[in-house]
Design an enzyme around this catalytic site. Structure first.
Site, short mmCIF file in Angstrom:
data_model
loop_
_atom_site.label_atom_id
_atom_site.label_comp_id
_atom_site.label_asym_id
_atom_site.label_seq_id
_atom_site.Cartn_x
_atom_site.Cartn_y
_atom_site.Cartn_z
N THR A 1 15.59 4.55 5.81
CA THR A 1 15.82 5.51 6.88
C THR A 1 14.84 6.68 6.81
O THR A 1 14.35 7.03 5.73
CB THR A 1 17.26 6.04 6.79
N ASP A 2 14.63 7.34 7.96
CA ASP A 2 13.81 8.56 7.98
C ASP A 2 14.52 9.75 7.32
O ASP A 2 13.89 10.76 7.00
CB ASP A 2 13.41 8.92 9.42
N GLU A 3 15.85 9.61 7.10
CA GLU A 3 16.60 10.78 6.57
C GLU A 3 16.20 11.13 5.15
O GLU A 3 16.48 12.23 4.69
CB GLU A 3 18.11 10.50 6.63
N TYR B 1 24.48 10.58 1.80
CA TYR B 1 23.93 9.33 2.35
C TYR B 1 22.42 9.26 2.13
O TYR B 1 21.91 8.29 1.55
CB TYR B 1 24.24 9.21 3.85
N LYS C 1 20.13 6.72 -0.21
CA LYS C 1 19.06 5.86 0.31
C LYS C 1 17.73 6.20 -0.37
O LYS C 1 16.93 5.31 -0.68
CB LYS C 1 18.93 6.03 1.83
P1 NAD Z 1 26.20 -0.59 9.35
O1 NAD Z 1 27.05 0.39 8.62
O2 NAD Z 1 26.46 -0.87 10.78
O3 NAD Z 1 26.24 -2.00 8.59
C1 NAD Z 1 26.19 -2.11 7.20
C2 NAD Z 1 26.59 -3.54 6.82
O4 NAD Z 1 26.48 -3.64 5.39
C3 NAD Z 1 28.05 -3.88 7.18
O5 NAD Z 1 28.10 -5.17 7.74
C4 NAD Z 1 28.77 -3.83 5.85
O6 NAD Z 1 29.89 -4.71 5.79
C5 NAD Z 1 27.67 -4.27 4.89
N1 NAD Z 1 27.89 -3.78 3.52
C6 NAD Z 1 28.24 -2.52 3.13
N2 NAD Z 1 28.37 -2.47 1.79
C7 NAD Z 1 28.07 -3.71 1.33
C8 NAD Z 1 28.00 -4.28 0.04
N3 NAD Z 1 28.28 -3.57 -1.07
N4 NAD Z 1 27.64 -5.57 -0.08
C9 NAD Z 1 27.36 -6.33 1.02
N5 NAD Z 1 27.43 -5.84 2.27
C10 NAD Z 1 27.77 -4.54 2.42
O7 NAD Z 1 24.71 -0.09 9.12
P2 NAD Z 1 23.44 -0.20 10.09
O8 NAD Z 1 23.44 0.96 10.99
O9 NAD Z 1 23.37 -1.58 10.62
O10 NAD Z 1 22.27 0.03 9.02
C11 NAD Z 1 21.69 -1.07 8.34
C12 NAD Z 1 20.61 -0.53 7.41
O11 NAD Z 1 19.64 0.17 8.15
C13 NAD Z 1 21.14 0.47 6.37
O12 NAD Z 1 20.48 0.22 5.16
C14 NAD Z 1 20.75 1.83 6.94
O13 NAD Z 1 20.55 2.77 5.90
C15 NAD Z 1 19.46 1.48 7.65
N6 NAD Z 1 19.12 2.32 8.80
C16 NAD Z 1 20.04 2.53 9.81
C17 NAD Z 1 19.64 3.28 10.94
C18 NAD Z 1 20.60 3.52 12.09
O14 NAD Z 1 20.28 4.28 12.99
N7 NAD Z 1 21.78 2.88 12.13
C19 NAD Z 1 18.36 3.81 11.01
C20 NAD Z 1 17.47 3.59 9.95
C21 NAD Z 1 17.86 2.83 8.87
O1 DAU Z 2 17.91 8.76 11.22
C1 DAU Z 2 18.39 7.51 10.85
C2 DAU Z 2 19.88 7.59 10.59
O2 DAU Z 2 20.50 7.69 11.86
C3 DAU Z 2 20.42 6.39 9.83
O3 DAU Z 2 19.84 6.36 8.55
C4 DAU Z 2 21.94 6.47 9.71
O4 DAU Z 2 22.44 5.30 9.08
C5 DAU Z 2 22.52 6.58 11.11
O5 DAU Z 2 23.91 6.70 11.04
C6 DAU Z 2 21.91 7.76 11.85
O6 DAU Z 2 22.33 9.01 11.26
P1 DAU Z 2 22.72 10.29 12.15
O7 DAU Z 2 23.56 11.19 11.34
O8 DAU Z 2 21.50 10.87 12.79
O9 DAU Z 2 23.57 9.54 13.31
P2 DAU Z 2 24.93 9.93 14.06
O10 DAU Z 2 25.04 8.98 15.21
O11 DAU Z 2 26.08 10.03 13.11
O12 DAU Z 2 24.60 11.36 14.64
C7 DAU Z 2 23.50 11.58 15.52
C8 DAU Z 2 23.45 13.06 15.82
O13 DAU Z 2 24.58 13.40 16.63
C9 DAU Z 2 23.56 13.94 14.58
O14 DAU Z 2 22.73 15.08 14.76
C10 DAU Z 2 25.02 14.35 14.54
C11 DAU Z 2 25.41 14.38 16.00
N1 DAU Z 2 26.81 14.05 16.32
C12 DAU Z 2 27.31 12.89 15.82
C13 DAU Z 2 28.61 12.51 16.09
C14 DAU Z 2 29.20 11.24 15.50
C15 DAU Z 2 27.55 14.84 17.17
O15 DAU Z 2 27.05 15.88 17.66
N2 DAU Z 2 28.83 14.47 17.46
C16 DAU Z 2 29.40 13.33 16.94
O16 DAU Z 2 30.60 13.07 17.21
#
Ligand code: NAD
Ligand code: DAU
Length: 355
Positions: free
Chosen positions: A133-135, A159, A163
């Site tokens: 992730t970019d975080e 988180y 990561k």
């Molecule tokens: P998600 O939470 O939707 O899915 C995570 C999946 O991993 C789930 O199916 C869960 O059951 C499985 N899991 C969790 N713990 C586990 C374990 N111990 N063993 C096996 N499986 C396990 O997450 P996502 O949003 O699909 O993110 C996927 C990946 O991409 C993550 O590594 C996250 O850090 C990264 N990522 C997410 C975003 C985003 O915006 N969602 C952006 C950048 C990177």
């Molecule tokens: O940047 C990549 C990341 O993006 C991933 O690594 C994470 O797995 C993914 O969950 C996401 O993280 P964020 O914290 O940016 O996503 P989220 O959707 O939780 O929140 C997006 C923005 O919106 C953040 O600034 C918080 C804000 N927010 C979120 C929720 C759930 C609100 O203002 N209200 C809300 O109810």
């Protein structure tokens, strides 16, 4: 054969679906099925023999070793993680368990498999691709340059710290043991099958339920949004052509303030599914800010474009409209998640097959 972890989650399931739509190479999909894992995301595959699902924890090194020996994949793509920042604030332990210890245990299993079970030719082709992730780079001010691959790590939430730790382990396994790793650091994804605890799906779901649309703080935090299938395409491209040991930033060049995103969602819903009493914007509610809330993320994705020729296909306008449409067209999926019924999917599916 490729080995995908976390393939029942949001990005992982999109990746598996996109992969099998374009390739006959089978996927072994290893997922623990936490609250975020939803096998109904993959229901369109039916009983496709190219998809083998195994419920397992990536932290179970013995099980990971057995699976690697059994399926002999040419690549491991590691999506599995605890992924929600707010949950990491309320309870960081699971994040350390899965993202740090789980990644470590998986790396140990992969190191043994790579070192002792592959021929020299198979070793040449093998890749471990870590989805990050970019975080990990921390937060930017309004005038800072976007994150590049050389930006120093400065994670601010449990988180992102977990990561970051996993990224460092992956890096170390390349430098110390020669494991051919690839790491992608991506910005915020959105699209189908996004679990409605994250901003975009939560807003769409709450809007339609007549609930408040919570904006943390002043809503001026900026995220860089990427449509999920563009992320999946970037991962496939890095897997095909990335340089072992390298890191690639992935982003959509779509920086938006949260409040603006919510306004766009309300406007599209006003058009596609109007509510009689007035605009969905009336449901917006400002709530307490997230502790330690990062102000701005922005990704410089020029390396991926220049070296591997990847660019996103969707603009924010096209991607967000598709996303709203998907949620409107897939109400049973939303309702199953909201009610918790999706957790019973395994049991239901098993019983149906027995009958
Ligand atoms: P998600 O939470 O939707 O899915 C995570 C999946 O991993 C789930 O199916 C869960 O059951 C499985 N899991 C969790 N713990 C586990 C374990 N111990 N063993 C096996 N499986 C396990 O997450 P996502 O949003 O699909 O993110 C996927 C990946 O991409 C993550 O590594 C996250 O850090 C990264 N990522 C997410 C975003 C985003 O915006 N969602 C952006 C950048 C990177
Ligand atoms: O940047 C990549 C990341 O993006 C991933 O690594 C994470 O797995 C993914 O969950 C996401 O993280 P964020 O914290 O940016 O996503 P989220 O959707 O939780 O929140 C997006 C923005 O919106 C953040 O600034 C918080 C804000 N927010 C979120 C929720 C759930 C609100 O203002 N209200 C809300 O109810």
């Amino acid at each position: 054969m490729i080995f995908v972890t976390g393939g029942a989650g949001f990005i992982g399931s999109n990746f598996v679906l996109d992969w099998l739509a374009q390739s006959d190479e089978p996927v072994v999909n290893v997922d623990k099925l936490t609250y975020a894992g939803n096998l109904s995301n993959l229901v369109s595959l039916g009983h496709d023999p190219r998809h083998i699902f195994v419920r397992a924890d990536v932290g179970d090194e013995k099980k990971m070793s057995e699976l690697l020996m059994e399926y002999r994949p040419r690549a491991v793509l590691h999506f599995a993680a605890e992924s929600h920042v707010d949950r990491s604030i309320h309870g960081p332990r699971d994040f350390i368990e899965t993202n740090v210890n789980g990644t470590f245990n998986l790396l140990e299993a992969v190191r043994a498999y790579y070192g002792t079970n592959l021929s020299d030719t198979e070793k040449q082709a093998f890749r471990f691709l870590h989805v990050s992730t970019d975080e990990v780079y921390g937060t930017l001010s309004a005038t800072d340059a976007p994150f590049s691959e050389t930006t120093a790590y400065a994670p601010n939430s449990p988180y992102s710290a977990s990561k970051a730790a996993s990224d460092h382990l992956v890096r170390a396994y390349h430098h110390t043991y020669g494991l051919p790793t690839l790491t992608t650091n991506c910005s915020n994804n959105y699209g189908p099958y996004h679990f409605p605890e994250k901003l975009i799906p939560l807003i769409i779901m709450n809007a339609r339920l007549g609930k408040s649309l919570p904006i943390y703080g002043d809503g001026q935090q900026v995220r860089d949004w990427l449509y999920v299938s563009d992320h999946c395409a970037a991962i496939r491209r890095v897997l095909d052509a990335g340089r072992p040991g390298d890191v690639y930033n992935v982003g959509g060049w779509n920086e938006k303030a949260n409040l603006d995103v919510v306004h766009v969602l309300c406007d599209i819903l006003d058009e596609l599914d109007p509510r009689p009493q007035g605009s969905y914007r009336e449901q917006i509610t400002f709530v307490a800010d997230r502790p330690g809330h990062d102000r701005r993320y922005a990704i410089d994705a020029r390396k991926l474009e220049a070296e591997l020729g990847w660019t996103p296909k969707e603009t924010f306008d096209t991607g967000i409209r598709k996303t709203v449409r998907w949620y409107l067209d897939n109400q049973p999926w939303v309702e199953d998640v909201r009610s918790g019924n999706y957790l019973k999917w395994l049991e239901k599916n098993y019983n149906e097959r027995q009958a």
